[in-house]
Write an enzyme that holds these catalytic residues in place. Structure first.
Site, PDB file in Angstrom:
ATOM      1  N   LYS A   1      44.036  27.114  47.681  1.00 52.42           N
ATOM      2  CA  LYS A   1      43.434  28.095  48.577  1.00 52.42           C
ATOM      3  C   LYS A   1      44.054  28.003  49.968  1.00 52.42           C
ATOM      4  O   LYS A   1      44.246  26.917  50.511  1.00 52.42           O
ATOM      5  CB  LYS A   1      41.927  27.857  48.665  1.00 52.42           C
ATOM      6  CG  LYS A   1      41.185  28.887  49.507  1.00 52.42           C
ATOM      7  CD  LYS A   1      39.689  28.605  49.510  1.00 52.42           C
ATOM      8  CE  LYS A   1      38.931  29.652  50.309  1.00 52.42           C
ATOM      9  NZ  LYS A   1      37.469  29.402  50.318  1.00 52.42           N
TER      10      LYS A   1
ATOM     11  N   GLU B   1      37.380  39.251  61.277  1.00 49.10           N
ATOM     12  CA  GLU B   1      35.963  39.440  61.595  1.00 49.10           C
ATOM     13  C   GLU B   1      35.184  38.122  61.605  1.00 49.10           C
ATOM     14  O   GLU B   1      34.032  38.089  62.071  1.00 49.10           O
ATOM     15  CB  GLU B   1      35.325  40.400  60.586  1.00 49.10           C
ATOM     16  CG  GLU B   1      34.908  39.804  59.258  1.00 49.10           C
ATOM     17  CD  GLU B   1      36.044  39.566  58.275  1.00 49.10           C
ATOM     18  OE1 GLU B   1      35.769  39.114  57.142  1.00 49.10           O
ATOM     19  OE2 GLU B   1      37.221  39.829  58.626  1.00 49.10           O
TER      20      GLU B   1
ATOM     21  N   SER C   1      41.200  32.889  54.415  1.00 53.00           N
ATOM     22  CA  SER C   1      40.406  32.146  53.448  1.00 53.00           C
ATOM     23  C   SER C   1      40.568  32.858  52.110  1.00 53.00           C
ATOM     24  O   SER C   1      39.778  33.729  51.761  1.00 53.00           O
ATOM     25  CB  SER C   1      38.933  32.103  53.882  1.00 53.00           C
ATOM     26  OG  SER C   1      38.136  31.439  52.931  1.00 53.00           O
TER      27      SER C   1
ATOM     28  N   HIS D   1      40.949  37.380  57.805  1.00 52.97           N
ATOM     29  CA  HIS D   1      39.544  37.643  58.145  1.00 52.97           C
ATOM     30  C   HIS D   1      39.360  37.671  59.658  1.00 52.97           C
ATOM     31  O   HIS D   1      38.694  36.790  60.236  1.00 52.97           O
ATOM     32  CB  HIS D   1      38.635  36.568  57.542  1.00 52.97           C
ATOM     33  CG  HIS D   1      38.347  36.750  56.095  1.00 52.97           C
ATOM     34  ND1 HIS D   1      37.502  37.731  55.620  1.00 52.97           N
ATOM     35  CD2 HIS D   1      38.805  36.078  55.005  1.00 52.97           C
ATOM     36  CE1 HIS D   1      37.426  37.645  54.297  1.00 52.97           C
ATOM     37  NE2 HIS D   1      38.209  36.659  53.900  1.00 52.97           N
TER      38      HIS D   1
ATOM     39  N   CYS E   1      41.111  41.352  53.107  1.00 51.15           N
ATOM     40  CA  CYS E   1      41.277  40.188  52.242  1.00 51.15           C
ATOM     41  C   CYS E   1      41.271  40.560  50.751  1.00 51.15           C
ATOM     42  O   CYS E   1      42.161  41.239  50.291  1.00 51.15           O
ATOM     43  CB  CYS E   1      40.237  39.119  52.563  1.00 51.15           C
ATOM     44  SG  CYS E   1      40.717  37.486  51.947  1.00 51.15           S
TER      45      CYS E   1
ATOM     46  N   ARG F   1      30.565  23.706  52.382  1.00 53.85           N
ATOM     47  CA  ARG F   1      29.991  24.158  51.105  1.00 53.85           C
ATOM     48  C   ARG F   1      30.808  23.621  49.937  1.00 53.85           C
ATOM     49  O   ARG F   1      30.254  23.124  48.946  1.00 53.85           O
ATOM     50  CB  ARG F   1      29.967  25.687  51.072  1.00 53.85           C
ATOM     51  CG  ARG F   1      29.490  26.305  49.760  1.00 53.85           C
ATOM     52  CD  ARG F   1      29.989  27.737  49.649  1.00 53.85           C
ATOM     53  NE  ARG F   1      31.444  27.805  49.613  1.00 53.85           N
ATOM     54  CZ  ARG F   1      32.162  28.900  49.884  1.00 53.85           C
ATOM     55  NH1 ARG F   1      31.553  30.017  50.238  1.00 53.85           N
ATOM     56  NH2 ARG F   1      33.486  28.867  49.803  1.00 53.85           N
TER      57      ARG F   1
END
Length: 309
Positions: free
Chosen positions: A163, A237, A192, A235, A142, A249
């Site tokens: 985003k 992972e 992300s 991502h 990333c 968040r």
């Protein structure tokens, strides 16, 4: 691959609860084989969570992987206890004279920060330059992809207006490439990021081989022909809940984020998300360890001379 870590690392119990094979240092010392030495430069704020995610992906093979955690940001962490960092992380000065079979550089929440404004930008450049002579193969994830493309190839920072967040479909471009061996023709992976990775830009600036793209023509997975560097812009992972945690968040912070694409069932954030990318993530890391690390790294790491033979 049983990962070899310090006995007291919190990830040991966390991963064992998931039936992941973790070999502590005390047990591994009784086996007369050379483990692969893999260094993880963890740039994420929630370091323990990120450790768990990457160690899980490194664990599924009969070879030992000796994992060393690295930090380069000396500032006090707001998300990880200082005791944890002091007990389980090394500084660059501690390992700069060593050689490693593999290096993983994680992402970081720095998509809207200019490179020269990143507090540890000089240290990032130092590690990448060091890795050329001290690491067999490096995997960038990333934000680290964007940083490496700038440092190694001079590609300017490309930033999206909004985003990119969600689980997106990708397709492979080279079915017989080693890094995508066993991949389905199309697969899902989470993103992300604010960083933008147009495949055409990477082809114009580099000789890197693009192995998989998004349906919109963004590069997802690409690598050098000598296998010394590989890049994944998403991502793989991530846990099932990670995108949800980031979304809520940002909602609480009043940022009005878009609901992550193709993630919550029925596109409803009240529904529990499911991971649809685990098999892809496991296969990607297994292929990297096997074909980009194990098969070209020297047996004696004192003599760093990777070979494609």
């Amino acid at each position: 691959m049983p990962i070899r870590v310090l006995d007291e690392l919190p990830a040991v119990n966390f991963l064992r609860e998931e039936n992941v094979f973790v070999m502590t240092t005390s047990r591994a010392s009784g086996q007369e084989i050379r483990p692969l030495k893999v260094l993880i430069l963890n740039l994420m704020p929630k370091k323990i969570e990120t450790e768990n995610q990457f160690l899980r992906l490194l664990s599924n093979s009969p070879l030992q992987v000796d994992v060393q955690l690295l930090r380069i940001d000396a500032r006090e962490s707001r998300n990880t206890p200082a005791e944890h960092l002091n007990n389980f992380y090394c500084n660059f000065e501690d390992i700069c004279d060593q050689n490693f079979d593999g290096l993983i550089v994680t992402g970081a929440p720095l998509g809207l920060v200019e490179f020269n404004d990143v507090a540890y930008w000089p240290q990032i450049k130092q590690v990448l330059e060091w890795a050329k002579d001290h690491v067999t193969s490096t995997l960038f994830v990333c934000w680290a992809v964007q940083a490496a493309l700038n440092i190694l190839y001079g590609i300017p920072k490309q930033t999206r207006t909004d985003k990119l967040s969600g689980v997106y479909e990708h397709h492979i471009l080279h079915p017989h490439a080693l890094l995508t061996r066993g991949f389905d023709d199309s697969f899902l992976a989470p993103h992300s990021r604010y960083a933008d990775f147009p495949a055409a830009l990477i082809r114009d600036y580099t000789d890197l081989e693009i192995l998989a793209e998004t349906e919109d023509g963004d590069a997802y997975l690409f690598a050098s022909k000598d296998k010394r560097i590989a890049f994944v812009t998403g991502h793989p992972e991530y846990d099932a809940h990670t995108l949800a945690s980031e979304y809520f968040r940002d909602v609480e912070a009043g940022l009005s984020p878009n609901v992550p694409y193709n993630y919550f069932p029925k596109n409803d954030p009240q529904n529990k998300p499911r991971a649809t990318w685990r098999s892809h993530g496991n296969l990607l890391f297994t292929n990297w360890l096997n074909y980009y690390v194990y098969q070209i790294t020297p047996y004696d790491l004192r003599h760093m001379n990777p070979t494609l033979d």
